[in-house]
Structures are given as C-alpha cells and as structure tokens.
Design an enzyme around this catalytic site. Sequence first.
Site, PDB file in Angstrom:
ATOM      1  N   LYS A 112      26.345  41.903  26.666  1.00 18.46           N
ATOM      2  CA  LYS A 112      27.502  41.054  26.971  1.00 18.46           C
ATOM      3  C   LYS A 112      28.775  41.557  26.308  1.00 18.46           C
ATOM      4  O   LYS A 112      29.876  41.303  26.792  1.00 18.46           O
ATOM      5  CB  LYS A 112      27.224  39.597  26.533  1.00 18.46           C
ATOM      6  CG  LYS A 112      26.219  38.912  27.436  1.00 18.46           C
ATOM      7  CD  LYS A 112      26.196  37.422  27.232  1.00 18.46           C
ATOM      8  CE  LYS A 112      25.298  36.743  28.243  1.00 18.46           C
ATOM      9  NZ  LYS A 112      25.091  35.331  27.982  1.00 18.46           N
ATOM     10  N   LYS A 194      17.935  41.873  35.956  1.00 19.55           N
ATOM     11  CA  LYS A 194      17.522  40.488  36.219  1.00 19.55           C
ATOM     12  C   LYS A 194      18.579  39.722  37.026  1.00 19.55           C
ATOM     13  O   LYS A 194      19.778  40.013  36.921  1.00 19.55           O
ATOM     14  CB  LYS A 194      17.216  39.757  34.905  1.00 19.55           C
ATOM     15  CG  LYS A 194      18.428  39.530  34.043  1.00 19.55           C
ATOM     16  CD  LYS A 194      18.178  38.441  33.008  1.00 19.55           C
ATOM     17  CE  LYS A 194      19.493  38.186  32.305  1.00 19.55           C
ATOM     18  NZ  LYS A 194      19.818  36.847  31.947  1.00 19.55           N
ATOM     19  N   LYS A 197      23.441  34.542  36.539  1.00 20.24           N
ATOM     20  CA  LYS A 197      24.522  33.657  36.979  1.00 20.24           C
ATOM     21  C   LYS A 197      25.859  34.365  36.913  1.00 20.24           C
ATOM     22  O   LYS A 197      26.783  34.035  37.626  1.00 20.24           O
ATOM     23  CB  LYS A 197      24.642  32.454  36.036  1.00 20.24           C
ATOM     24  CG  LYS A 197      23.381  31.694  35.802  1.00 20.24           C
ATOM     25  CD  LYS A 197      23.634  30.527  34.857  1.00 20.24           C
ATOM     26  CE  LYS A 197      22.725  30.581  33.662  1.00 20.24           C
ATOM     27  NZ  LYS A 197      22.343  29.321  33.086  1.00 20.24           N
TER      28      LYS A 197
HETATM   29  P1  TYM Z   1      20.174  30.832  30.005  1.00 22.28           P
HETATM   30  O1  TYM Z   1      20.994  29.615  30.237  1.00 22.28           O
HETATM   31  O2  TYM Z   1      20.808  32.170  30.208  1.00 22.28           O
HETATM   32  O3  TYM Z   1      18.895  30.790  30.912  1.00 22.28           O
HETATM   33  C1  TYM Z   1      18.087  29.629  30.974  1.00 22.28           C
HETATM   34  C2  TYM Z   1      16.619  30.008  31.120  1.00 22.28           C
HETATM   35  O4  TYM Z   1      16.443  30.758  32.331  1.00 22.28           O
HETATM   36  C3  TYM Z   1      15.729  31.961  32.034  1.00 22.28           C
HETATM   37  N1  TYM Z   1      16.174  33.005  32.965  1.00 22.28           N
HETATM   38  C4  TYM Z   1      15.362  33.664  33.795  1.00 22.28           C
HETATM   39  N2  TYM Z   1      14.037  33.585  34.020  1.00 22.28           N
HETATM   40  C5  TYM Z   1      13.524  34.391  34.972  1.00 22.28           C
HETATM   41  N3  TYM Z   1      14.259  35.283  35.696  1.00 22.28           N
HETATM   42  C6  TYM Z   1      15.580  35.405  35.484  1.00 22.28           C
HETATM   43  N4  TYM Z   1      16.290  36.264  36.207  1.00 22.28           N
HETATM   44  C7  TYM Z   1      16.195  34.575  34.502  1.00 22.28           C
HETATM   45  N5  TYM Z   1      17.475  34.423  34.074  1.00 22.28           N
HETATM   46  C8  TYM Z   1      17.432  33.457  33.125  1.00 22.28           C
HETATM   47  C9  TYM Z   1      16.110  32.292  30.596  1.00 22.28           C
HETATM   48  O5  TYM Z   1      15.189  33.168  29.995  1.00 22.28           O
HETATM   49  C10 TYM Z   1      16.129  30.924  29.974  1.00 22.28           C
HETATM   50  O6  TYM Z   1      14.828  30.529  29.597  1.00 22.28           O
HETATM   51  N6  TYM Z   1      20.077  31.266  25.034  1.00 22.28           N
HETATM   52  C11 TYM Z   1      19.497  30.565  26.151  1.00 22.28           C
HETATM   53  C12 TYM Z   1      19.655  29.062  26.053  1.00 22.28           C
HETATM   54  C13 TYM Z   1      19.144  28.472  24.779  1.00 22.28           C
HETATM   55  C14 TYM Z   1      17.788  28.208  24.451  1.00 22.28           C
HETATM   56  C15 TYM Z   1      17.818  27.562  23.191  1.00 22.28           C
HETATM   57  C16 TYM Z   1      16.581  28.470  25.112  1.00 22.28           C
HETATM   58  C17 TYM Z   1      19.915  27.984  23.758  1.00 22.28           C
HETATM   59  N7  TYM Z   1      19.118  27.439  22.818  1.00 22.28           N
HETATM   60  C18 TYM Z   1      16.623  27.138  22.569  1.00 22.28           C
HETATM   61  C19 TYM Z   1      15.395  28.054  24.483  1.00 22.28           C
HETATM   62  C20 TYM Z   1      15.432  27.425  23.233  1.00 22.28           C
HETATM   63  C21 TYM Z   1      20.195  31.008  27.422  1.00 22.28           C
HETATM   64  O7  TYM Z   1      21.328  31.441  27.413  1.00 22.28           O
HETATM   65  O8  TYM Z   1      19.502  30.780  28.556  1.00 22.28           O
END
Ligand code: TYM
Length: 328
Positions: A112, A194, A197
């Site tokens: 990023k 991957k 968004k």
């Molecule tokens: P975020 O918001 O980017 O994504 C949310 C969840 O979606 C999963 N994900 C995917 N899974 C499969 N294929 C994909 N292409 C794909 N893109 C995203 C992510 O792995 C995630 O599980 N840092 C985290 C949010 C967070 C969090 C936490 C998660 C903050 N605190 C505590 C777990 C526990 C994030 O930015 O996810």
Amino acid sequence: MANVLTALQPSGILHIGNYFGAIEPLVQLQNEGHRNVLFCVDYHAITVAQDPTQLRKNMLFAIATYLAAGVDPEKTILFQQSRVSEHTELGWVLNCIASMGELERMTQYKDKARGKGENVSVGLFDYPILMAADILLYDTEIVPIGEDQKQHVELARDLAERFNKRFGQTFVIPKPQIRQQGARIMGLDDPEHKMSKSAASEKNYISLMDDEKTVAKKIASAVTDSESTIVYDVNRKGLANLMTMYSLVTGMTMIEIETMYQGKGYGDFKKGLAQAITDYLKPMQEKINGYLTDEASLKQILDLGAEKAKHLAQTKMKLVREKIGVQL
Ligand code: TYM
C-alpha cells in the site's frame, strides 16, 4: 465453544472475496454456537483518506450486509470499532512493545505504501497494531480471515506472547482460520493478484450489490486462457479462480463442475457461472436493501453491540493497566 472474532473495513463496496473469506465463515461459526464478535473497523478505514459522508453510508451498508448474510446480533456482538475507545488505547500500549522492524516487514503495508514515499500516513504503517489490539481485547481464540490477513494475525500472536512473557499472563494467543477454498479469490481482470476493493478497474471484482447484467458483463470479460476445456488446474489461474467461485456459490465440487461442462467451452461455463452468482446474490441484495430502509434499527443494533463490547474491553484494559504499572 471458542471466542471467534473478525472485522472488515467499511470502504465502499464489499466483494465476494470479503464475503467468502470472512463473513460466511464467521456466520458458520456463529451457527455452530461459538461466541462471536464482528465489527466494522472505521478507524482502520481512515488510514487512507475517506469522505466523511460516504464513510457513514459505507458503515450502514456494511452492517446491513452482515445482517443479510445471517449475522444474528443476539448471538454475535456486532458494533463499530470507534465506539469502543479501548481499541485505540490498547493499540497505544502495543505500540510500545512492537518494533519498527516488525511493522516494516508487513507485506500489506509495503504494497500500500509503494510509490507514496514520505507521504504515507503513520496510521497506515501502524495499522497492524490496531488490528492486534482489536483481536487481543476480547480473548479471541479464532480469527476467520482471508489469506491476505494471515501475517497481521501472526503479529498479534507475537505481541500477545511478548506481552505475556514480560508482564505475566494477560492475553489469549489467537489463531487465524483460513478456509481451504475461497481464502484468496483472485481479480477477474488479473488472476495473479487478489480481488480487491481498491482495484483500479471495477472489472476486478464482483460486488455483493452487482446486478445480473453487471455480473454477466464482468464474468464474460474475466481473464482466462486459450485452452478449451473446463478442467480444474491450479496453473490455469483464471479458470481455477472462476471454478472456485462456481463451487462456492453452488456448493458443487470441482469434479461435478467439470462433468457438467464436459464437451463445452468458456462461453457456456461463463454464462452458467454468472447465473449461479446472480442466483446466490439476489436474495442477499433484497435483504440488504430492506435493512437499509430502517437506519434507526441499524443504529440501535450498533448501540447495543457497542455496549456489550465495551463491557468486555474495559475489563481487559483494566487488567492491562494493572500489569504495566499505570494503575495506582
Ligand atoms: P479487509 O477489510 O481488507 O477485508 C475483510 C476480509 O476479507 C478478506 N478478503 C479476502 N478473502 C478472500 N479473497 C479475497 N480476494 C479477499 N480480499 C479480502 C480479508 O482477508 C479479510 O478477512 N485488517 C483487516 C480488517 C481487520 C481485522 C481486525 C480482521 C481489522 N481488525 C481484526 C480480523 C481481526 C482488513 O483490512 O480486512
């Protein structure tokens, strides 16, 4: 019964990668009777610039989506991260036991921050520490996530172990739970990376709100290869990714999909996949739109969730203050 926790950023759309990577696994664990915590990480989202009006909308949309996906606020503590200030408070304490080197090794930060030079926000760098605080506040044992978040959960484990060693038993050591299939859905326009968004093109992802026409268009233009058979092969990355989605939305095995499309080509397969995705999403979209018509109820659910979360977080934070010696 285990303590399960996950969270998602309220940034614009949610795509099927988010859904199959985190939301569906959490709902399954909820329905198996585990103690679940799910929240919208608005303070993570602001590590990159957000329009305040849009952020508010995104948050309500995210909550409506979780409910439509089967999250039951009676069984899962559902809330908004910024409402429980112990997250940022514990984040500060963990900042003081984490090292710069550890954070510099985070691949998501490196991706990023690339090209941003010194303009990258301190928040983006520090983001995994806030995530560690999110997890450790609630004695979390299982963190259902997509593959891309594994390194962050490992950091949370390391910090918990370090803290416990230095100050005595305080935190439970969390474990990531990554599904075998669907933990890394790839971009439709680029099966090497991957689904995301923040992708440059909307053709990269299927949003949970995409209508039939949009899904058909995006799937029709998905990158595949010049072969003609529908056979699962990890080296045929574009097709393997599409077959994974097919399997996730229909529950069919790869062999069943192969048999169904024996003697047929990409045209038929893509049409079938687009239909299967639409059939899967439509009932959820109707529910999401229904929940969005009643903002007051959504806010009420978030108020109740924040209250329950706050109670747990305050207890843990009190213990942390005692352990580190700031409690007189
Ligand atoms: P975020 O918001 O980017 O994504 C949310 C969840 O979606 C999963 N994900 C995917 N899974 C499969 N294929 C994909 N292409 C794909 N893109 C995203 C992510 O792995 C995630 O599980 N840092 C985290 C949010 C967070 C969090 C936490 C998660 C903050 N605190 C505590 C777990 C526990 C994030 O930015 O996810």
